[in-house]
Design a protein around this motif. Structure first.
Motif, PDB file in Angstrom:
ATOM      1  N   ARG A  35       0.890  -1.249  -0.053  1.00  0.00           N
ATOM      2  CA  ARG A  35      -0.158  -0.091   0.092  1.00  0.00           C
ATOM      3  C   ARG A  35       0.911   1.131   0.009  1.00  0.00           C
ATOM      4  O   ARG A  35       0.513   2.270  -0.764  1.00  0.00           O
ATOM      5  N   GLU A  36       2.061   1.342   0.822  1.00  0.00           N
ATOM      6  CA  GLU A  36       2.876   2.386   0.866  1.00  0.00           C
ATOM      7  C   GLU A  36       3.486   2.597  -0.372  1.00  0.00           C
ATOM      8  O   GLU A  36       3.623   3.740  -0.927  1.00  0.00           O
ATOM      9  N   ALA A  37       3.631   1.619  -1.142  1.00  0.00           N
ATOM     10  CA  ALA A  37       4.642   1.663  -2.349  1.00  0.00           C
ATOM     11  C   ALA A  37       3.636   2.019  -3.400  1.00  0.00           C
ATOM     12  O   ALA A  37       3.939   3.115  -4.354  1.00  0.00           O
ATOM     13  N   GLU A  40       3.047   5.995  -3.015  1.00  0.00           N
ATOM     14  CA  GLU A  40       4.307   6.792  -3.362  1.00  0.00           C
ATOM     15  C   GLU A  40       4.140   6.882  -4.894  1.00  0.00           C
ATOM     16  O   GLU A  40       4.425   7.944  -5.309  1.00  0.00           O
ATOM     17  N   LYS A  41       3.931   5.811  -5.491  1.00  0.00           N
ATOM     18  CA  LYS A  41       3.911   5.571  -7.043  1.00  0.00           C
ATOM     19  C   LYS A  41       2.846   6.600  -7.642  1.00  0.00           C
ATOM     20  O   LYS A  41       3.132   7.648  -8.437  1.00  0.00           O
ATOM     21  N   ASN A  42       1.547   6.721  -6.799  1.00  0.00           N
ATOM     22  CA  ASN A  42       0.628   7.724  -7.150  1.00  0.00           C
ATOM     23  C   ASN A  42       0.952   8.928  -7.117  1.00  0.00           C
ATOM     24  O   ASN A  42       0.538   9.985  -7.809  1.00  0.00           O
ATOM     25  N   SER A  43       1.516   9.225  -5.998  1.00  0.00           N
ATOM     26  CA  SER A  43       2.124  10.561  -5.762  1.00  0.00           C
ATOM     27  C   SER A  43       3.053  11.242  -6.676  1.00  0.00           C
ATOM     28  O   SER A  43       3.008  12.436  -7.022  1.00  0.00           O
ATOM     29  N   LYS A  44       4.008  10.290  -7.076  1.00  0.00           N
ATOM     30  CA  LYS A  44       4.955  10.774  -7.907  1.00  0.00           C
ATOM     31  C   LYS A  44       4.161  11.337  -9.350  1.00  0.00           C
ATOM     32  O   LYS A  44       4.529  12.114 -10.028  1.00  0.00           O
ATOM     33  N   GLN A  45       3.313  10.352  -9.670  1.00  0.00           N
ATOM     34  CA  GLN A  45       2.446  10.511 -11.137  1.00  0.00           C
ATOM     35  C   GLN A  45       1.729  11.767 -11.076  1.00  0.00           C
ATOM     36  O   GLN A  45       1.875  12.587 -11.971  1.00  0.00           O
TER      37      GLN A  45
END
Length: 234
Positions: A35-37, A40-45
């Protein structure tokens, strides 16, 4: 299990390096993300999208600013060109119909004099039914005309200088309106000609007789001279 890309050794999922050859292990793409990963991926996008939108907006602003600058310079050149053409046309017209300086000065002086001293005759006004204000204006119109005619070395009276005089109205035994006129030495006009400030001398008596004529003379006597039959204002 994590399979080593170098030697093919099967390692535990939490291992970062291969126990067989020590090579760095990569994440297993088939293994579901935590979930954390995922966050993080969504935040970067999202950040990438925001940065891209901001960059596009800045580019549009710069493009619009450049267009506005170019349009302004073009309009300025056109305006300058039109003004130059207009000035040339006016100059050409002036050359075709020249006016001498003496003639111009005379016209300006004449116009100024008319603004200051012209008395307007209004024959349609019923002089037998005048208001107090109209009576004072009629008397002042004649005072102004006489002053400007006989005091050429003094500043001229204008229609705005009526407060230079005090008008006292009364009714005589014959029912005629009598007007005593005094100089108001506290007025701006009288101060401009250095009149003695402590006095208010009487300069004349006027009346409107039964026929509605404006007369000048002496109160209590028959010595009255008609000076105007039609109503006048300065």
């Amino acid at each position: 299990m994590k399979k080593c890309p170098q030697c093919g050794f099967e390692n535990q999922p939490h291992n970062q390096f291969c126990k067989q050859c020590g090579a760095k292990l990569t994440a297993d793409e088939n293994q579901p993300m935590t979930r954390e990963a995922a966050k993080e991926k969504n935040s970067k996008q999202k950040r990438k999208v925001i940065y891209l939108v901001i960059a596009i907006i800045l580019i549009l602003i710069l493009v619009l600013f450049g267009i506005a600058q170019a349009t302004g310079k073009h309009s300025s050149k056109l305006s300058s060109s039109d003004t130059s053409k207009t000035e040339k046309k006016v100059s050409s017209t002036a050359k075709e119909a020249p006016r001498s300086p003496a003639s111009t000065s005379a016209n300006v002086a004449s116009s100024s004099s008319e603004r200051q001293t012209t008395v307007q005759t209004m024959p349609d006004v019923d002089t037998k039914n005048l208001t107090t204000h109209q009576v004072n204006r009629w008397v002042y119109a004649n005072i102004m005309a006489d002053w400007n005619k006989n005091n050429t070395n003094e500043p001229p009276l204008t229609s705005a200088d009526q407060d230079a005089f005090i008008f006292n109205q009364s009714t005589d035994d014959q029912g005629c309106v009598e007007i005593q006129v005094q100089e108001n030495h506290q007025s701006a006009f009288m101060k401009s000609i250095h009149a003695y400030p402590e006095s208010t001398p009487t300069i004349g008596w006027y009346r409107i007789n039964a026929q509605g004529y404006l007369q000048e003379g002496t109160p209590g006597s028959d010595n009255w001279n008609t000076i105007a039959q039609n109503y006048q204002e300065p």
